[in-house]
Design a protein around this motif. Structure first.
Motif, PDB file in Angstrom:
ATOM      1  N   SER A 156      47.614  35.023  40.515  1.00  0.00           N
ATOM      2  CA  SER A 156      48.226  36.024  41.787  1.00  0.00           C
ATOM      3  C   SER A 156      49.392  35.229  42.368  1.00  0.00           C
ATOM      4  O   SER A 156      49.184  34.522  43.430  1.00  0.00           O
ATOM      5  N   HIS A 157      50.428  35.335  41.749  1.00  0.00           N
ATOM      6  CA  HIS A 157      51.588  34.800  42.475  1.00  0.00           C
ATOM      7  C   HIS A 157      52.067  35.288  43.621  1.00  0.00           C
ATOM      8  O   HIS A 157      52.449  34.537  44.606  1.00  0.00           O
ATOM      9  N   SER A 158      51.920  36.720  44.005  1.00  0.00           N
ATOM     10  CA  SER A 158      52.430  37.278  45.033  1.00  0.00           C
ATOM     11  C   SER A 158      51.478  37.016  46.187  1.00  0.00           C
ATOM     12  O   SER A 158      52.147  36.518  47.383  1.00  0.00           O
ATOM     13  N   ALA A 159      50.195  36.745  45.982  1.00  0.00           N
ATOM     14  CA  ALA A 159      49.231  36.401  47.043  1.00  0.00           C
ATOM     15  C   ALA A 159      49.772  34.808  47.419  1.00  0.00           C
ATOM     16  O   ALA A 159      49.741  34.415  48.683  1.00  0.00           O
ATOM     17  N   ALA A 160      49.965  33.874  46.344  1.00  0.00           N
ATOM     18  CA  ALA A 160      50.182  32.527  46.745  1.00  0.00           C
ATOM     19  C   ALA A 160      51.481  32.413  47.433  1.00  0.00           C
ATOM     20  O   ALA A 160      51.668  31.734  48.167  1.00  0.00           O
ATOM     21  N   ARG A 161      52.581  33.352  47.013  1.00  0.00           N
ATOM     22  CA  ARG A 161      53.829  33.176  47.583  1.00  0.00           C
ATOM     23  C   ARG A 161      53.682  33.768  49.130  1.00  0.00           C
ATOM     24  O   ARG A 161      54.168  33.072  50.122  1.00  0.00           O
ATOM     25  N   ALA A 162      52.904  34.745  49.379  1.00  0.00           N
ATOM     26  CA  ALA A 162      52.755  35.478  50.735  1.00  0.00           C
ATOM     27  C   ALA A 162      52.108  34.183  51.745  1.00  0.00           C
ATOM     28  O   ALA A 162      52.598  33.910  52.729  1.00  0.00           O
ATOM     29  N   LEU A 163      51.166  33.538  51.049  1.00  0.00           N
ATOM     30  CA  LEU A 163      50.376  32.455  51.928  1.00  0.00           C
ATOM     31  C   LEU A 163      51.278  31.219  52.219  1.00  0.00           C
ATOM     32  O   LEU A 163      51.451  30.927  53.394  1.00  0.00           O
ATOM     33  N   LEU A 164      52.212  30.837  51.241  1.00  0.00           N
ATOM     34  CA  LEU A 164      52.980  29.630  51.427  1.00  0.00           C
ATOM     35  C   LEU A 164      54.228  30.336  52.609  1.00  0.00           C
ATOM     36  O   LEU A 164      54.535  29.335  53.225  1.00  0.00           O
TER      37      LEU A 164
END
Length: 383
Positions: A156-164
């Protein structure tokens, strides 16, 4: 003591099941009850300690390991699940939940709880714990990194990107979170390349299948598509020739370059540039992608407020010696590094000292792969 009695009543069903399945004997379950009662008694004290909860949790972990070994030895773990199959793990979670009610500000306790949930494969629980931990500790970059790593484990790259990105907004002075953001985007390039290869999508726009390229770039997530468009340029779309341009720029590291630029603007320090350099250098990317990103990084170093500091000058100058060149390439690399540093020799005493160390280091190497290094120092000072 009412709380202790309540907890004892909750244990009866699982202990009975353990006996009926011949995993523990009646004598052993009585001892388990006795030990748990002792632990529960310590937890209801007016001033309970964190160590009391951790000892209790460690006891339950050991008990669960013993149960699993006995089930495996008996070969009785293939039937329908019963309460004893999950009760001990659930109790561990409950102990940590009770501990966090008292020690909510203890980051270490949150981390231990997250590790336990990961170990037990409780994916949804890990997500909930990290979300709660971030609400309590929004100023801890490590928690954002753990949460993003968990999302990446499930692609889930989009979720990881949003968190970072959220972590960066609240912790812009954290070198660690910028480094992980760069690594995450490097990983995104690699995963995207593998997906395109499987789906038969060519980077140059020559699709080998019937898959719509724009759908693949979006990845089902509009946030990724918007981020790509912003990075590649306002005129780029994900269809036709401009879609080819977008794909090409993505695979060349356009998103990573954008992150590096943002990092340089938010935290222009030598430590940041050195950390990002190591992150890009060590990541197993393609040579062309790595060289392009590093060239962009060197450009940001030169433009930054620390571009004339000795460590920054050395970082850029040593680019020609990356990868351990030999022979003529080594000679040419040292020459370029020497000229780069000499161009900044008037920028202060720190640069002069750095240059002296550079010269002494290479002059001390009598011979490297047949090339006499001391013969290269014709323009050096004091060599």
């Amino acid at each position: 003591m009412e709380r202790v009695q309540f907890q004892q009543e909750q244990m009866l069903a699982e202990l009975k099941d353990l006996v009926e399945r011949n995993i523990f004997t009646k004598k052993e379950t009585k001892q388990i009850m006795k030990n748990r009662t002792a632990y529960e008694t310590t937890l209801v004290r007016r001033v309970a300690k964190k160590s009391d909860y951790l000892r209790y949790a460690a006891y339950e972990m050991g008990l669960e390991q013993l149960r699993r070994k006995r089930v495996e030895r008996q070969g009785s773990g293939h039937g329908p699940p019963t309460i004893s199959d999950y009760a001990l793990v659930r109790r561990q979670f409950q102990i940590f939940e009770r501990a966090l009610k008292r020690f909510n500000s203890d980051v270490g306790l949150w981390l231990q709880y997250i590790q336990l949930a990961k170990k037990e494969g409780a994916r949804a629980l890990v997500g909930r714990i990290t979300a709660r931990a971030l609400q309590v500790h929004p100023d801890k970059p490590g928690l954002y990194i753990i949460a993003a790593s968990h999302e990446l484990d499930y692609n889930s790259h989009s979720a990881a990107r949003a968190l970072l990105q959220r972590g960066i907004r609240l912790n812009r002075d954290s070198v660690e979170i910028w480094r992980e953001y760069v690594r995450m985007e490097l990983g995104f390039i690699e995963s995207l390349q593998r997906r395109w290869e499987v789906l038969g999508i060519g980077i140059e726009g020559k699709d080998q299948g019937t898959v719509d390229p724009s759908e693949d770039i979006m990845g089902g997530d509009p946030e990724i598509g918007e981020g790509v468009l912003e990075t590649v340029g306002p005129q780029a779309t994900l269809e036709g020739d401009t879609g080819t341009v977008a794909r090409r720029e993505i695979m060349k590291g356009a998103i990573v370059k954008s992150v590096i630029t943002s990092a340089a603007e938010a935290l222009p320090t030598v430590e940041l540039f050195e950390t990002l350099y190591k992150a890009v250098e060590e990541y197993p990317s393609g040579a062309e992608v790595r060289e392009g990103i590093l060239a962009h990084l060197y450009g940001e170093v030169r433009k930054s407020a620390v571009g004339k500091e000795a460590a920054a000058i050395r970082l850029v100058a040593m680019r020609s010696l990356r990868g351990g060149p030999k022979g003529a390439e080594l000679v040419e690399g040292i020459k370029h590094a020497n000229e780069e540093i000499l161009g900044h020799i008037t920028d202060g005493a720190a640069v002069v000292a750095m240059y002296r160390d550079f010269v002494e280091d290479w002059c001390a190497r009598a011979s490297v792969d047949g090339a006499v290094v001391s013969g290269l120092c014709l323009d050096c000072y004091g060599c």
